[in-house]
Design a protein around this motif. Structure first.
Motif, PDB file in Angstrom:
ATOM      1  N   VAL A 134      10.744 -15.573  13.323  1.00  0.00           N
ATOM      2  CA  VAL A 134      11.398 -16.807  12.872  1.00  0.00           C
ATOM      3  C   VAL A 134      10.900 -17.160  11.478  1.00  0.00           C
ATOM      4  O   VAL A 134       9.705 -17.059  11.199  1.00  0.00           O
ATOM      5  CB  VAL A 134      11.090 -17.965  13.847  1.00  0.00           C
ATOM      6  N   ARG A 135      11.812 -17.583  10.594  1.00  0.00           N
ATOM      7  CA  ARG A 135      11.377 -18.043   9.275  1.00  0.00           C
ATOM      8  C   ARG A 135      11.739 -19.499   8.995  1.00  0.00           C
ATOM      9  O   ARG A 135      11.226 -20.094   8.048  1.00  0.00           O
ATOM     10  CB  ARG A 135      11.918 -17.141   8.172  1.00  0.00           C
ATOM     11  N   GLU A 141      10.767 -15.033   4.375  1.00  0.00           N
ATOM     12  CA  GLU A 141      11.102 -13.881   5.198  1.00  0.00           C
ATOM     13  C   GLU A 141      10.256 -13.875   6.458  1.00  0.00           C
ATOM     14  O   GLU A 141       9.269 -14.618   6.575  1.00  0.00           O
ATOM     15  CB  GLU A 141      10.875 -12.575   4.421  1.00  0.00           C
ATOM     16  N   ALA A 142      10.655 -13.046   7.402  1.00  0.00           N
ATOM     17  CA  ALA A 142       9.886 -12.819   8.622  1.00  0.00           C
ATOM     18  C   ALA A 142       9.861 -11.319   8.857  1.00  0.00           C
ATOM     19  O   ALA A 142      10.882 -10.727   9.215  1.00  0.00           O
ATOM     20  CB  ALA A 142      10.508 -13.553   9.803  1.00  0.00           C
ATOM     21  N   GLY A 163       7.590 -18.285  19.198  1.00  0.00           N
ATOM     22  CA  GLY A 163       8.728 -17.998  18.343  1.00  0.00           C
ATOM     23  C   GLY A 163       9.348 -19.316  17.911  1.00  0.00           C
ATOM     24  O   GLY A 163       8.825 -20.022  17.060  1.00  0.00           O
ATOM     25  N   ASN A 164      10.448 -19.690  18.560  1.00  0.00           N
ATOM     26  CA  ASN A 164      11.055 -20.988  18.265  1.00  0.00           C
ATOM     27  C   ASN A 164      10.264 -22.154  18.848  1.00  0.00           C
ATOM     28  O   ASN A 164      10.474 -23.297  18.460  1.00  0.00           O
ATOM     29  CB  ASN A 164      12.487 -21.031  18.791  1.00  0.00           C
ATOM     30  N   MET A 220       5.912 -21.097  12.097  1.00  0.00           N
ATOM     31  CA  MET A 220       5.548 -22.085  13.107  1.00  0.00           C
ATOM     32  C   MET A 220       4.069 -22.430  13.038  1.00  0.00           C
ATOM     33  O   MET A 220       3.680 -23.580  13.277  1.00  0.00           O
ATOM     34  CB  MET A 220       5.925 -21.597  14.495  1.00  0.00           C
ATOM     35  N   ALA A 221       3.231 -21.463  12.706  1.00  0.00           N
ATOM     36  CA  ALA A 221       1.808 -21.750  12.522  1.00  0.00           C
ATOM     37  C   ALA A 221       1.598 -22.677  11.331  1.00  0.00           C
ATOM     38  O   ALA A 221       0.834 -23.653  11.407  1.00  0.00           O
ATOM     39  CB  ALA A 221       1.036 -20.446  12.326  1.00  0.00           C
ATOM     40  N   LEU A 222       2.276 -22.395  10.230  1.00  0.00           N
ATOM     41  CA  LEU A 222       2.177 -23.249   9.052  1.00  0.00           C
ATOM     42  C   LEU A 222       2.681 -24.658   9.351  1.00  0.00           C
ATOM     43  O   LEU A 222       2.082 -25.658   8.936  1.00  0.00           O
ATOM     44  CB  LEU A 222       2.975 -22.637   7.902  1.00  0.00           C
TER      45      LEU A 222
END
Length: 325
Positions: A232-233, A222-223, A176-177, A208-210
């Motif tokens: 998370v966005r 958006e998420a 997540g974060n 987070m992957a990006l």
């Protein structure tokens, strides 16, 4: 992107001495159903029903300063962890949550002593409101993913894993974060470098992957995922920096895969796990054929589900009076 101060395995060791023992030495669940050796740390059997008591406990244990209220933003579990530990240390806490936050988690944060204010349509909007509130009142804002102590406290899960299980081939961590993945990855890179460290984000919340793949902060408009705990966005820059040194890969799972993992956890271990808490398990199930014969670890990170969610997502569990969280 500015290089962050590295996380420390030595501080993860130190955290084990300072975190409330109620969050430590969690049960290790095992399964050989998938033609691989699967182990999962069960982080759901504590007062807040998630792993968040570890990082927030270490953060509060070493927090130096006045006794002014703390301010944070949370989808629910982080706020519960911070509220629980703030109360132990005599600190009051104000939590901002979104208007759409899980009502069970809102009630739980209040039960543990936090004042909860609702603002914005999602977690990141609530976070912006919390930052503004703290700045206007000159109060300390506590951000999940920005504090090394929170990540190192979460890393105690990995320290326990390496004591309990030898030669782990890969570990899959909900993302997540980023504090959990960074803390656990820090420990494995230091104490078991042969272990592949894989963070698992929701396909509908890929920021987070990006960011990890780009080596820089990349937000998304958006998420959209059932996994509110990892929805998370807007990435935390420090966490993105830590992940560059602590994990090997990020994979994405969709909502159907999260539901499959939740059902697997209930069918196999009689555990009710919320979608975000099952993300690591979801990736293992999706990659089971490629992992055949391996020793693989994950963690069940949270179990805060409403009755309506259980009925919708785990109908067999809703009828099973023997289910435990």
């Amino acid at each position: 992107m500015t290089k962050q101060t590295p996380l420390s395995a030595a501080k993860i060791d130190d955290a084990r001495k300072k975190i409330d023992p109620i969050f430590l030495n969690t049960n290790l669940l095992r399964s050989d159903r998938l033609a691989l050796s699967l182990v999962a740390k069960d982080e759901t059997e504590n007062p807040i029903r998630s792993f968040k008591g570890r990082g927030t406990g270490y953060f509060l244990a070493d927090l130096v300063g006045d006794r002014a209220p703390l301010v944070t933003a949370s989808a629910g579990n982080f706020g519960q962890g911070l509220a629980y530990n703030a109360a132990r240390h005599g600190r009051s806490l104000i939590v901002f949550a979104s208007l759409n936050a899980n009502p069970l988690k809102i009630e739980a944060m209040r039960r543990f002593g936090a004042e909860v204010l609702l603002a914005g349509e999602d977690f990141d909007s609530a976070k912006e409101a919390a930052k503004t509130y703290a700045a206007e009142r000159k109060l300390q804002f506590v951000e999940d993913g920005a504090s090394a102590a929170i990540a190192e406290g979460a890393g105690t899960i990995a320290a326990e894993l390496t004591e309990e299980v030898e030669d782990i081939d890969a570990v899959f961590i909900p993302l997540g974060n980023g504090a959990l993945a960074a803390g656990i990855g820090c420990w494995f890179k230091s104490r078991s470098p042969r272990t592949k460290v894989v963070a698992v984000a929701a396909k509908g919340a890929p920021c987070m992957a990006l960011s990890y793949n780009a080596g820089d902060v990349i937000s998304t408009p958006e998420a959209r995922t059932i996994a509110d705990g990892i929805a998370v966005r807007i990435p935390v820059p420090s966490a993105v920096g830590w992940l560059q040194d602590t994990i090997d890969d990020v994979v994405l799972v969709d909502d159907d895969q999260l539901l499959d993992a939740m059902r697997f956890a209930h069918d196999t271990w009689k555990r009710l796990v919320e979608p975000a808490g099952a993300a690591g398990l979801a990736a293992i199930l999706a990659q089971a054929s490629a992992l055949k014969g391996c020793r693989v670890a994950t963690m069940l990170c949270g179990a805060n589900l409403t009755d309506q969610q259980i009925k919708a997502w785990l109908p067999s569990a809703a009828k099973d009076d023997t289910s435990t969280c």
